[in-house]
Enzyme design. Structure first.
Site, PDB file in Angstrom:
ATOM      1  N   ASP A  25      12.476  -0.848   5.312  1.00 14.07           N
ATOM      2  CA  ASP A  25      12.284   0.436   5.979  1.00 14.07           C
ATOM      3  C   ASP A  25      12.418   1.551   4.949  1.00 14.07           C
ATOM      4  O   ASP A  25      13.456   1.685   4.300  1.00 14.07           O
ATOM      5  CB  ASP A  25      13.334   0.607   7.084  1.00 14.07           C
ATOM      6  CG  ASP A  25      13.028   1.779   7.997  1.00 14.07           C
ATOM      7  OD1 ASP A  25      11.861   2.204   8.062  1.00 14.07           O
ATOM      8  OD2 ASP A  25      13.968   2.277   8.649  1.00 14.07           O
ATOM      9  N   ASP A 123       5.920   3.071   7.549  1.00 16.88           N
ATOM     10  CA  ASP A 123       7.131   3.037   6.734  1.00 16.88           C
ATOM     11  C   ASP A 123       7.985   1.800   6.922  1.00 16.88           C
ATOM     12  O   ASP A 123       9.134   1.780   6.489  1.00 16.88           O
ATOM     13  CB  ASP A 123       7.981   4.275   7.024  1.00 16.88           C
ATOM     14  CG  ASP A 123       8.414   4.361   8.475  1.00 16.88           C
ATOM     15  OD1 ASP A 123       7.855   3.616   9.321  1.00 16.88           O
ATOM     16  OD2 ASP A 123       9.307   5.165   8.780  1.00 16.88           O
ATOM     17  N   GLU A 124       7.454   0.744   7.526  1.00 22.07           N
ATOM     18  CA  GLU A 124       8.292  -0.442   7.697  1.00 22.07           C
ATOM     19  C   GLU A 124       7.457  -1.706   7.785  1.00 22.07           C
ATOM     20  O   GLU A 124       6.297  -1.686   8.205  1.00 22.07           O
ATOM     21  CB  GLU A 124       9.199  -0.306   8.926  1.00 22.07           C
ATOM     22  CG  GLU A 124       8.469  -0.123  10.228  1.00 22.07           C
ATOM     23  CD  GLU A 124       9.420  -0.041  11.420  1.00 22.07           C
ATOM     24  OE1 GLU A 124      10.508  -0.643  11.368  1.00 22.07           O
ATOM     25  OE2 GLU A 124       9.061   0.622  12.403  1.00 22.07           O
TER      26      GLU A 124
END
Length: 374
Positions: A25, A123-124
């Protein structure tokens, strides 16, 4: 660097290696991208949302850690963020820049030896790896992402996706944390159900109505009671969350969109049925265009309404039959609005989401559980 990388690969082939799931993350991703673009903002409270004008109606997309310390967070109206932190730097959302940064991150993850990558968003991502030292893999991944992008990430380590995802929060910022079946209850048992992945404020309130307030209480609650409250699919799913259960296989097959949505915050409230209908028509047409490109039929529509001053409702319904017809989608959205939007109430935001039929059945044991956007 080559020697270090080789040494870190060794655990992947040892006889005591076992499968692990890593959740990567990016820390304060959007804000971090903006700081990279504008180094003079490092250490300052930064708030990103809308067109970057806190006097307009828009919500915060993300805030830097410095801004979060003052209570500014995602989803907050920009005007409230400005009242809390008038000296913050307010910036507009630049989706193209974030997509470009995300593409480099995901490419870097895929370059790591011995891992399978399942992208969850900008973002992950989940990584699947066989090793007897997942912490070393986490460090290697963090170093690679930092070298390629200048961005820091946190890594959750688990024996399934649920535990890995939750573990990430304990590793922030820029660290790692391991959470497994053996440590689940010592770590999570007395925490509120709101801290579980997929349990929001409304669900936690409904669980509290059943006398379930902690993770351990959810795990111990009779499944029949959860089924009675949440239904035959979601009841057992929430019970499993209480135990930290979840899929353990990371799936790198291309992501298939479940649906498309468009929403607009209006600078002036919509005050008449005619204004609302025209706004719904515009949003539904945009959604229909997106679904046409997918060449899959729409099976369900959801309408998001934010009444003035700031009360959000979500209404949804399954279509009588799947359709690819644009006019049918628009008509169904208008019909949903007519029957569900409360008359006489001013509207400040509208959104339309269309969910499509999946091209092939998915295996619930391998795919990551994904909740609807609204």
């Amino acid at each position: 660097m080559l020697q270090e990388t080789t040494a870190l690969q060794d655990p992947l082939t040892t006889g005591t290696a076992r499968p692990w799931v890593l959740h990567v993350d990016l820390d304060q991703f959007i804000a971090a991208v903006e700081v990279l673009r504008h180094p003079e903002l490092a250490g300052r409270p930064v708030v990103i949302g809308g067109r970057g004008d806190p006097t307009e109606r828009a919500v915060v997309s993300t805030a830097s850690y410095e801004a979060r310390a003052f209570g500014v967070g995602s989803g907050m109206p920009m005007k409230i963020a400005a009242r809390k932190l008038p000296d913050a730097v307010f910036l507009p959302v630049d989706a193209a820049a974030y997509e470009a940064a995300s593409a480099v991150v995901m490419a870097t993850l895929r370059e790591q030896p011995g891992v399978v990558v399942e992208v969850l968003g900008w973002d992950e991502a989940f990584l699947g790896v066989v090793t007897d030292d997942p912490e070393s893999v986490a460090r290697r991944v963090q170093a690679a992402v930092l070298a390629a992008t200048g961005l820091h990430c946190s890594v959750g380590i688990g024996d399934n996706k649920v535990r890995a995802k939750i573990a990430t929060g304990f590793g922030k910022p820029a660290g790692s944390y391991r959470l497994t079946a053996d440590t689940w209850f010592p770590v999570m048992g007395e925490r509120p159900t709101r801290e579980l992945w997929g349990v929001g404020a409304k669900v936690s309130a409904r669980l509290a109505g059943l006398g379930v307030r902690t993770v351990a209480e959810l795990a111990a609650h009779p499944e029949a009671g959860l089924v009675a409250e949440f239904g035959p699919r979601m009841g057992p799913w929430y019970g499993g969350l209480g135990r930290g259960d979840g899929p353990g296989v990371v799936d790198d097959s291309p992501w298939v969109a479940r649906g498309h949505s468009h929403e607009t915050t209006y600078q002036q409230n919509l005050t008449t049925p005619e204004q609302v209908a025209e706004a719904i028509r515009v949003l539904a047409a945009a959604v229909a265009e997106d679904t046409e490109a997918e060449e899959r039929p729409v099976v369900r529509l959801t309408l998001k309404v934010r009444y003035a001053p700031f009360v959000t409702k979500v209404y949804g319904g399954k279509l009588p039959e799947p359709t690819r017809d644009r006019d049918t989608v628009i008509a169904a959205a208008l019909d949903l609005a007519v029957h569900r939007i409360e008359p006489g109430r001013e509207v400040r935001l509208l959104g339309v989401r269309a969910e499509m039929a999946l091209p092939t059945p998915t295996d619930p044991e391998t795919r990551t559980p994904v909740r609807g956007r609204w």
